[in-house]
Design an enzyme around this catalytic site. Structure first.
Site, PDB file in Angstrom:
ATOM      1  N   ARG A  46       0.751  -1.310   0.105  1.00 34.72           N
ATOM      2  CA  ARG A  46       0.202   0.179  -0.054  1.00 34.72           C
ATOM      3  C   ARG A  46       0.862   1.312   0.030  1.00 34.72           C
ATOM      4  NH1 ARG A  46      -1.808   1.963   4.497  1.00 34.72           N
ATOM      5  NH2 ARG A  46      -2.560  -0.149   5.489  1.00 34.72           N
ATOM      6  N   TYR A  98     -16.133  15.960 -16.299  1.00 31.48           N
ATOM      7  CA  TYR A  98     -16.408  14.639 -16.438  1.00 31.48           C
ATOM      8  C   TYR A  98     -17.678  14.584 -15.298  1.00 31.48           C
ATOM      9  CZ  TYR A  98     -16.338   9.713 -14.986  1.00 31.48           C
ATOM     10  OH  TYR A  98     -16.719   8.376 -14.793  1.00 31.48           O
ATOM     11  N   ASP A 170      -6.922  18.779 -14.869  1.00 35.16           N
ATOM     12  CA  ASP A 170      -7.272  17.261 -15.542  1.00 35.16           C
ATOM     13  C   ASP A 170      -6.913  17.084 -16.905  1.00 35.16           C
ATOM     14  OD1 ASP A 170      -8.479  14.782 -16.510  1.00 35.16           O
ATOM     15  OD2 ASP A 170      -9.974  14.938 -15.083  1.00 35.16           O
ATOM     16  N   LYS A 195      -7.886   5.891 -19.631  1.00 33.40           N
ATOM     17  CA  LYS A 195      -8.184   6.505 -20.733  1.00 33.40           C
ATOM     18  C   LYS A 195      -6.888   6.120 -21.631  1.00 33.40           C
ATOM     19  CE  LYS A 195     -12.030   7.100 -18.661  1.00 33.40           C
ATOM     20  NZ  LYS A 195     -12.309   8.462 -18.309  1.00 33.40           N
TER      21      LYS A 195
END
Ligand SMILES: *Cc1c(COP(=O)(O)O)cnc(C)c1O
Length: 379
Positions: A46, A98, A170, A195
């Protein structure tokens, strides 16, 4: 080093212990310590994982930043980032973005005391009018999703820095191949690595990149504490995707330019939104701040009754959510990506019942146009 070379070789061209050319997938949750007080530098996945480190370093280089952080999804990255701030802080955010980002901010962070103003950030006067004494960040998507409005990154950076806040961009739509917000003044870049970076519609991933150590430290702590980190295998898929990012971006863009021109002349199409059109309102700005216009094309059909027919009759272009993969995907933002946005706000930004969004893939352009042609002729 040029970006094409960096994409292929990454931060570390081969594995130092074995010579493996492909970065090994270190599928281990935890790491052995030789003795008390000694460590290989890896304790628990992690917190750090060698495969993920490679992706994080590669992304930092691709975005011309210093620090990359990889998350399980783009939304995981954005949610981590918001925790840099405190309840009471105010954000100015692109109104056309988005839909999942809108939902995250509005439905989850507003109840915790964060405030958001939604503005068309391609209009600089609106951005500066929206600033409040408690504004701590400007969050922009450029080009915006799905209307393809372009915001001025350098001007937004100067404005918010003068105000003592951060610029967050973004950069999913253009990818680091076509646009690097950090050298233009942005403080943090976000990607939905799902993406273009991963590029094959086969994995989810999310990324933050920062240049500044004062931002990296708290972001790293949030990433490790919350644990929405990218798994070793999904990291490897993302790294593998990045190797062909430049080739895919060029091909997507070539196809998109031809398809945008084809759609603009089609009698069933009212209007096409593509930043590469010379009459796009921010065409000149795109030429200055980006190296390309990307592979996303949105358009209005003339008649909303044609939407179901078009979606049903497309055969090669797949009716699906998402973007940036090798396969061309047609999305209907109203009911898919932007369904979380309230109707008035959607209408104001232009997301109506006639808007279609096409993520152009790397197929042969003639086949894509033939598919659009047959589907539109059946409308
Ligand atoms: C898809 C997308 C996101 C969210 O990313 P996930 O990987 O789906 O969580 C954020 N921003 C943009 C522009 C996107 O297209």
């Amino acid at each position: 080093m040029q970006v094409e070379t960096l994409c292929v070789h990454g931060a570390t061209p081969f594995d130092k212990t074995t010579g493996a050319i492909s970065v090994p997938i270190y599928q281990s949750a935890t790491f052995h310590h030789p003795e008390l007080g000694q460590s290989t530098g890896f304790d628990y996945s992690r917190c750090e994982n060698p495969t993920r480190n490679e992706l994080e370093q590669t992304l930092a280089m691709l975005e011309q930043g210093n620090y990359g952080l990889a998350f399980a999804t783009g939304m995981g990255a954005i949610s981590a980032l918001i925790k840099l701030f405190k309840p009471g802080d105010h954000f100015v955010v692109s109104s056309d973005l988005y839909g999942g980002t809108y939902r995250l901010f509005n439905d989850f962070y507003v109840p915790y005391g964060f405030a958001f103003s939604w503005v068309d950030t391609s209009d600089f006067a609106l951005v500066s009018a929206a600033l409040r004494p408690e504004t701590r960040a400007l969050f922009i998507e450029t080009p915006s999703n799905p209307m393809m409005n372009v915001s001025d990154i350098a001007r937004c950076a100067a404005l918010i820095h003068e105000h003592g806040g951060l610029l967050i961009v973004d950069n999913t739509f253009l990818s680091p191949y076509f646009q690097n917000p950090l050298p233009l003044g942005a403080d943090i870049v976000i990607h939905s690595g799902t993406k273009y970076l991963a590029g094959h519609n086969d994995t989810l991933s999310g990324v933050l990149v920062a240049s500044n150590r004062e931002l990296e430290e708290p972001l790293r702590t949030i990433q490790r504490s919350e644990g929405a980190t990218l798994s070793p295998f999904d990291t490897w898929l993302t790294l593998r995707g990045i190797k062909t990012l430049p080739l895919r971006m060029e091909r997507c863009q070539d196809n998109a330019q031809r398809i945008a021109a084809y759609l603009a002349k089609h009698p069933r199409v009212e209007r096409v939104f593509y930043p590469g059109f010379t009459d796009h309102p921010q065409y000149a700005l795109s030429c200055v701040q980006a190296r390309g216009f990307g592979g996303m094309v949105s358009f209005y059909l003339k008649d909303a009754n044609h939407v179901p027919l078009l979606l049903k009759n497309l055969s090669l272009i797949l009716f699906a959510e998402s973007l940036g993969g090798v396969e061309s995907l047609m999305t209907y933002p109203l009911v898919q990506t932007h369904s979380a946005i309230p109707p008035e706000m959607r209408a104001a930004s232009g997301v109506n019942e006639r808007l279609m969004r096409l993520s152009v893939g790397i197929e042969h352009c003639d086949d894509l146009i033939a598919d659009l042609d047959q589907a539109l002729s059946l409308c």
